[in-house]
Design a protein around this motif. Structure first.
Motif, PDB file in Angstrom:
ATOM      1  N   ALA A 142       0.828  -1.207   0.000  1.00  0.00           N
ATOM      2  CA  ALA A 142       0.000   0.000   0.000  1.00  0.00           C
ATOM      3  C   ALA A 142       0.866   1.262   0.000  1.00  0.00           C
ATOM      4  O   ALA A 142       0.547   2.241  -0.690  1.00  0.00           O
ATOM      5  CB  ALA A 142      -0.931  -0.002   1.216  1.00  0.00           C
ATOM      6  N   ALA A 143       1.974   1.238   0.735  1.00  0.00           N
ATOM      7  CA  ALA A 143       2.885   2.390   0.739  1.00  0.00           C
ATOM      8  C   ALA A 143       3.527   2.585  -0.631  1.00  0.00           C
ATOM      9  O   ALA A 143       3.705   3.723  -1.083  1.00  0.00           O
ATOM     10  CB  ALA A 143       3.959   2.206   1.805  1.00  0.00           C
ATOM     11  N   ALA A 144       3.863   1.481  -1.299  1.00  0.00           N
ATOM     12  CA  ALA A 144       4.446   1.582  -2.638  1.00  0.00           C
ATOM     13  C   ALA A 144       3.436   2.155  -3.624  1.00  0.00           C
ATOM     14  O   ALA A 144       3.787   2.976  -4.482  1.00  0.00           O
ATOM     15  CB  ALA A 144       4.922   0.209  -3.111  1.00  0.00           C
ATOM     16  N   LEU A 145       2.173   1.748  -3.490  1.00  0.00           N
ATOM     17  CA  LEU A 145       1.129   2.312  -4.354  1.00  0.00           C
ATOM     18  C   LEU A 145       0.894   3.782  -4.032  1.00  0.00           C
ATOM     19  O   LEU A 145       0.757   4.618  -4.928  1.00  0.00           O
ATOM     20  CB  LEU A 145      -0.181   1.541  -4.184  1.00  0.00           C
ATOM     21  N   GLY A 146       0.852   4.117  -2.757  1.00  0.00           N
ATOM     22  CA  GLY A 146       0.607   5.494  -2.350  1.00  0.00           C
ATOM     23  C   GLY A 146       1.735   6.439  -2.718  1.00  0.00           C
ATOM     24  O   GLY A 146       1.507   7.613  -3.021  1.00  0.00           O
ATOM     25  N   SER A 147       2.963   5.922  -2.718  1.00  0.00           N
ATOM     26  CA  SER A 147       4.099   6.781  -3.060  1.00  0.00           C
ATOM     27  C   SER A 147       4.111   7.157  -4.536  1.00  0.00           C
ATOM     28  O   SER A 147       4.825   8.073  -4.940  1.00  0.00           O
ATOM     29  CB  SER A 147       5.414   6.098  -2.697  1.00  0.00           C
ATOM     30  N   ALA A 148       3.319   6.475  -5.336  1.00  0.00           N
ATOM     31  CA  ALA A 148       3.267   6.778  -6.773  1.00  0.00           C
ATOM     32  C   ALA A 148       2.701   8.174  -7.032  1.00  0.00           C
ATOM     33  O   ALA A 148       2.976   8.758  -8.073  1.00  0.00           O
ATOM     34  CB  ALA A 148       2.423   5.731  -7.500  1.00  0.00           C
ATOM     35  N   PHE A 149       1.938   8.700  -6.098  1.00  0.00           N
ATOM     36  CA  PHE A 149       1.394  10.039  -6.290  1.00  0.00           C
ATOM     37  C   PHE A 149       2.462  11.121  -6.099  1.00  0.00           C
ATOM     38  O   PHE A 149       2.298  12.231  -6.565  1.00  0.00           O
ATOM     39  CB  PHE A 149       0.210  10.279  -5.353  1.00  0.00           C
ATOM     40  N   ALA A 150       3.547  10.765  -5.410  1.00  0.00           N
ATOM     41  CA  ALA A 150       4.653  11.708  -5.240  1.00  0.00           C
ATOM     42  C   ALA A 150       5.771  11.412  -6.241  1.00  0.00           C
ATOM     43  O   ALA A 150       6.197  12.277  -6.992  1.00  0.00           O
ATOM     44  CB  ALA A 150       5.184  11.642  -3.819  1.00  0.00           C
ATOM     45  N   VAL A 151       6.254  10.178  -6.236  1.00  0.00           N
ATOM     46  CA  VAL A 151       7.346   9.768  -7.124  1.00  0.00           C
ATOM     47  C   VAL A 151       6.892   8.492  -7.838  1.00  0.00           C
ATOM     48  O   VAL A 151       6.982   7.402  -7.279  1.00  0.00           O
ATOM     49  CB  VAL A 151       8.643   9.502  -6.321  1.00  0.00           C
ATOM     50  N   PRO A 152       6.395   8.606  -9.067  1.00  0.00           N
ATOM     51  CA  PRO A 152       5.831   7.448  -9.772  1.00  0.00           C
ATOM     52  C   PRO A 152       6.801   6.274  -9.892  1.00  0.00           C
ATOM     53  O   PRO A 152       7.970   6.471 -10.214  1.00  0.00           O
ATOM     54  CB  PRO A 152       5.505   7.999 -11.153  1.00  0.00           C
ATOM     55  N   ALA A 153       6.336   5.099  -9.599  1.00  0.00           N
ATOM     56  CA  ALA A 153       7.024   3.815  -9.771  1.00  0.00           C
ATOM     57  C   ALA A 153       8.178   3.591  -8.794  1.00  0.00           C
ATOM     58  O   ALA A 153       8.682   2.483  -8.710  1.00  0.00           O
ATOM     59  CB  ALA A 153       7.527   3.649 -11.201  1.00  0.00           C
ATOM     60  N   ALA A 154       8.626   4.571  -8.059  1.00  0.00           N
ATOM     61  CA  ALA A 154       9.806   4.411  -7.207  1.00  0.00           C
ATOM     62  C   ALA A 154       9.551   3.442  -6.054  1.00  0.00           C
ATOM     63  O   ALA A 154      10.379   2.572  -5.769  1.00  0.00           O
ATOM     64  CB  ALA A 154      10.265   5.760  -6.676  1.00  0.00           C
ATOM     65  N   GLY A 155       8.427   3.566  -5.381  1.00  0.00           N
ATOM     66  CA  GLY A 155       8.122   2.677  -4.261  1.00  0.00           C
ATOM     67  C   GLY A 155       7.967   1.236  -4.700  1.00  0.00           C
ATOM     68  O   GLY A 155       8.441   0.308  -4.032  1.00  0.00           O
ATOM     69  N   GLY A 156       7.310   1.031  -5.825  1.00  0.00           N
ATOM     70  CA  GLY A 156       7.157  -0.321  -6.350  1.00  0.00           C
ATOM     71  C   GLY A 156       8.482  -0.934  -6.756  1.00  0.00           C
ATOM     72  O   GLY A 156       8.739  -2.119  -6.519  1.00  0.00           O
TER      73      GLY A 156
END
Length: 173
Positions: free
Chosen positions: A86-100
């Motif tokens: 969920a954090a990886a998905l949510g981080s996409a709104f700030a830095v796309p694809a980085a969390g994933g």
């Protein structure tokens, strides 16, 4: 972890984010490489020390394969894995694809560590096992403080191949 990370990175690419896709993917690639290297090399010395101190398994030892240990750990920590996804998905709104990509890098590092352990087993011609009673007070960690040493059996023992893979047997004709 790898598949969750790939899925989160794929979804993250669809969102433009605050930094833009290009910066997000480049940052994610750097995070992937760093995470894979750190996870693969982390505690490698502890695993090697435990493998060197491996005693021959006795008849009455209750042993647990690393694959079973990983499944048990995954069940016990599924909420943390879901939270990381969920954090990886949510981080996409700030830095796309980085969390994933960070999550996928952690999964890749674990796979590299498992491959390294398999090569270690092949070099020593012995399968490494963890005693179940040492895992119980250890949170299921196969190289934690409660694990004093691994137990070893020969390659011909059981149905496991080096690295914890399922042994392939020839079909009887």
């Amino acid at each position: 972890m790898w598949w969750l990370g790939v899925f989160a990175a794929g979804v993250g690419v669809l969102v433009p984010g605050l930094t833009g896709r290009r910066i997000g993917v480049m940052a994610g690639a750097a995070l992937f490489i760093v995470a894979a290297a750190v996870v693969a090399l982390l505690r490698r010395g502890r695993y090697a020390t435990l493998a060197r101190a491996a005693a021959r398994a006795s008849k009455y030892d209750v042993l647990q394969d690393r694959g079973v240990t990983v499944r048990t750990w995954r069940r016990g920590h599924r909420w943390w894995l879901l939270l990381a996804f969920a954090a990886a998905l949510g981080s996409a709104f700030a830095v796309p694809a980085a969390g994933g990509m960070l999550l996928a890098g952690c999964g890749t590092g674990l796979r590299l560590k498992a491959a390294w352990l398999g090569r270690l087993e092949r070099a020593e011609d012995a399968l490494l096992w963890v005693r179940v009673d040492w895992l119980a007070g250890n949170g299921g960690r196969p190289a934690g403080k409660a694990v004093k040493a691994y137990r070893s059996t020969g390659i011909a023992a059981g149905d496991a191949a080096p690295g914890g893979a399922r042994r392939r047997t020839a079909a009887l004709v």
